[in-house]
Design a protein around this motif. Structure first.
Motif, PDB file in Angstrom:
ATOM      1  N   MET A 148      -1.834  46.229  75.779  1.00  0.00           N
ATOM      2  CA  MET A 148      -2.751  46.558  74.538  1.00  0.00           C
ATOM      3  C   MET A 148      -4.120  46.523  74.948  1.00  0.00           C
ATOM      4  O   MET A 148      -5.195  46.886  74.247  1.00  0.00           O
ATOM      5  N   ASP A 175       7.241  49.535  74.507  1.00  0.00           N
ATOM      6  CA  ASP A 175       6.908  48.742  73.514  1.00  0.00           C
ATOM      7  C   ASP A 175       5.611  48.248  73.954  1.00  0.00           C
ATOM      8  O   ASP A 175       5.208  47.759  75.021  1.00  0.00           O
ATOM      9  N   ASP A 176       5.044  47.849  72.794  1.00  0.00           N
ATOM     10  CA  ASP A 176       3.524  47.222  72.750  1.00  0.00           C
ATOM     11  C   ASP A 176       2.602  47.731  73.845  1.00  0.00           C
ATOM     12  O   ASP A 176       1.970  47.080  74.700  1.00  0.00           O
ATOM     13  N   SER A 201       8.662  50.047  70.125  1.00  0.00           N
ATOM     14  CA  SER A 201       7.982  49.215  68.903  1.00  0.00           C
ATOM     15  C   SER A 201       6.822  48.581  69.102  1.00  0.00           C
ATOM     16  O   SER A 201       6.299  48.458  70.274  1.00  0.00           O
ATOM     17  N   SER A 202       5.760  48.395  68.226  1.00  0.00           N
ATOM     18  CA  SER A 202       4.542  47.831  68.330  1.00  0.00           C
ATOM     19  C   SER A 202       3.705  48.832  68.982  1.00  0.00           C
ATOM     20  O   SER A 202       3.004  48.215  70.095  1.00  0.00           O
ATOM     21  N   CYS A 203       3.954  49.958  68.547  1.00  0.00           N
ATOM     22  CA  CYS A 203       2.757  50.911  69.233  1.00  0.00           C
ATOM     23  C   CYS A 203       1.749  51.613  68.119  1.00  0.00           C
ATOM     24  O   CYS A 203       2.062  52.693  67.364  1.00  0.00           O
ATOM     25  N   PRO A 204       0.715  50.930  68.035  1.00  0.00           N
ATOM     26  CA  PRO A 204      -0.028  51.169  66.746  1.00  0.00           C
ATOM     27  C   PRO A 204      -0.926  52.542  66.623  1.00  0.00           C
ATOM     28  O   PRO A 204      -1.058  52.985  65.641  1.00  0.00           O
ATOM     29  N   ASN A 227       8.723  50.889  65.125  1.00  0.00           N
ATOM     30  CA  ASN A 227       8.382  49.948  63.832  1.00  0.00           C
ATOM     31  C   ASN A 227       8.717  50.548  62.494  1.00  0.00           C
ATOM     32  O   ASN A 227       8.880  51.965  62.568  1.00  0.00           O
ATOM     33  N   ASP A 253      12.129  47.510  63.709  1.00  0.00           N
ATOM     34  CA  ASP A 253      11.244  46.366  63.616  1.00  0.00           C
ATOM     35  C   ASP A 253      10.325  46.313  62.255  1.00  0.00           C
ATOM     36  O   ASP A 253       9.426  47.350  62.233  1.00  0.00           O
ATOM     37  N   VAL A 255       7.716  44.313  60.676  1.00  0.00           N
ATOM     38  CA  VAL A 255       7.094  43.374  61.153  1.00  0.00           C
ATOM     39  C   VAL A 255       5.624  43.035  60.019  1.00  0.00           C
ATOM     40  O   VAL A 255       5.208  44.289  59.746  1.00  0.00           O
ATOM     41  N   GLU A 257       1.979  42.598  59.550  1.00  0.00           N
ATOM     42  CA  GLU A 257       0.653  42.451  60.629  1.00  0.00           C
ATOM     43  C   GLU A 257      -0.213  41.435  59.988  1.00  0.00           C
ATOM     44  O   GLU A 257      -0.954  40.693  60.419  1.00  0.00           O
ATOM     45  N   THR A 262       0.365  44.172  53.710  1.00  0.00           N
ATOM     46  CA  THR A 262       0.944  45.049  54.245  1.00  0.00           C
ATOM     47  C   THR A 262       1.922  45.793  53.179  1.00  0.00           C
ATOM     48  O   THR A 262       2.654  44.953  52.598  1.00  0.00           O
TER      49      THR A 262
END
Length: 423
Positions: A148, A175-176, A201-204, A227, A253, A255, A257, A262
């Motif tokens: 990231m 992920d990430d 997961s966690s790929c904004p 996500n 997931d 989550v 943030e 959120t």
């Protein structure tokens, strides 16, 4: 007499010679004459550095070192010596692999530490994998998600090289990472017929439209991890289309943030039902990392989740909803709840979740009587029962010393409370 001794010495080698040679090896054999397939199998269990050193033993072993089969599966370990205890792949060896064996690489993973330099080095290698036919790709951060911190343009450019040139990717774990919608479109354009597993997961930088593009075009998709913000009614309906093969595993997931800020949307019951009609055996796994006040949108209606993991405290009310609205539940792990006993909620889950086979409870409270009642209800179908000893509250019926024998009787096997969490 001397002649007899001499003949015996010829028949029986000296103790030193026998120590040097394995029992199964005849005098004419040595390590350099081992069969090719045996050396290949040995090399497959060696690290890259040890593999390179072994290749200098003899010409035979050097030939094995350059065998294409040896390079089909490879893991690049990229670490900064000053900040990591992990062994790193030497840059010279990396260049040798890219120069001589890039076309043989099929199952590739990159394991990087928390340093941005390591993630950038991984991107540099990816951008050189032009003449390759990679089938599986994994980008793994061993600590903080260092990908990231890489320039998004650099990362996407490098990843696109693999997406364009491979043409046969079947499994991707990213992920990430800063992967985005345009790079997913490139992935789909070149690998839609072969892609079966996608974990991201966690790929904004990926939007619901981006993941929907994958579901629309990759009809062979069997496993998907993402996500919750990427999950939509449209995505579930796309995965339920007649063109699509049966999805086997969906991981979500959930989550928070920004705690308290959120907003979580609601998925329609009809969308879940469409997915189950199309893929009746699909495992739907949900990991929750929320605060209690953020659970409101979930499990208000029937939800076909099979595996539930709560990484933070979850309220009695939410566990009550699970008992009412999660009939397909197979596994439940609750790391924390509070100081109110969960007897009623646990018994309801045991009554209504007929497929439940595994449960784990951490910082919760259940009376010994309530727990025994739950176990009676579930019986021998509980293959995994992980309950911390401090969870169980002694009452007038059972104390801690008595409960293990009572529970063991209903399980049909020996059982004791856990001293430490095992999930």
């Amino acid at each position: 007499m001397k002649r007899g001794l001499k003949s015996q010495c010829q028949i029986f080698p000296s103790l030193g010679e026998r120590a040097k040679r394995p029992k199964w090896m005849t005098p004419a054999q040595d390590w350099g004459n081992l069969p090719h397939h045996v050396v290949l199998q040995i090399f497959q269990h060696l690290s890259l550095v040890d593999r390179a050193r072994a290749s200098s033993v003899c010409r035979c072993w050097n030939d094995v070192f350059h065998t294409p089969d040896l390079w089909r599966k490879f893991e690049f370990e990229l670490n900064q010596p000053a900040t990591s205890y992990l062994r790193s792949t030497h840059p010279d060896l990396i260049q040798q692999i890219i120069k001589k064996h890039a076309q043989h690489l099929q199952y590739v993973s990159f394991k990087v530490d928390s340093c941005t330099e390591s993630a950038e080095a991984a991107c540099d290698i990816l951008s050189q994998l032009v003449n390759c036919t990679i089938k599986t790709l994994g980008l793994i951060s061993t600590a903080r998600p260092s990908f990231m911190d890489v320039s998004q343009a650099h990362f996407v450019s490098a990843l696109t090289v693999v997406f364009v040139n491979s043409k046969s990717l079947s499994s991707i774990r990213i992920d990430d990472t800063p992967v985005d919608d345009p790079s997913l479109k490139v992935l789909v354009a070149n690998n839609s017929d072969t892609l079966k597993l996608l974990k991201m997961s966690s790929c904004p930088h990926v939007s619901p439209a981006g993941i929907l593009c994958v579901a629309d075009q990759c009809h062979g998709l069997r496993e998907l991890a993402l996500n919750y913000h990427l999950l939509s009614d449209e995505l579930l309906l796309a995965l339920s289309s007649e063109k699509h093969v049966h999805l086997e595993h969906l991981r979500i997931d959930v989550v928070s943030e920004n705690p308290g800020q959120t907003h979580f949307h609601t998925i329609k019951r009809s969308s879940w039902e469409a997915l189950i009609r199309h893929s009746p055996k699909v495992n739907i796994v949900m990991y929750f990392y929320l605060y209690e006040e953020e659970f409101e949108p979930f499990f208000c209606e029937e939800t076909p989740v099979t595996h539930l993991y709560f990484g933070r405290a979850v309220s009695k009310m939410m566990l009550g909803r699970i008992g009412l609205n999660c009939p397909r539940l197979v596994e439940l792990v609750v790391c924390a709840n509070g100081i109110e006993p969960l007897d009623e909620e646990l018994i309801r889950i045991g009554e209504r979740c007929k497929s439940l086979t595994a449960i784990g409870l951490g910082e919760c409270e259940v009376t010994c009587s309530g727990f025994v009642e739950f176990v009676k209800m579930c019986g021998g179908r509980l293959t995994q029962l992980s309950i911390m000893e401090e969870v169980l509250i002694p009452d007038s019926s059972y104390n801690i010393e008595q409960i293990h024998s009572e529970v063991s009787k209903h399980l049909g096997r020996m059982w004791f409370p856990d001293m430490m969490p095992t999930w």
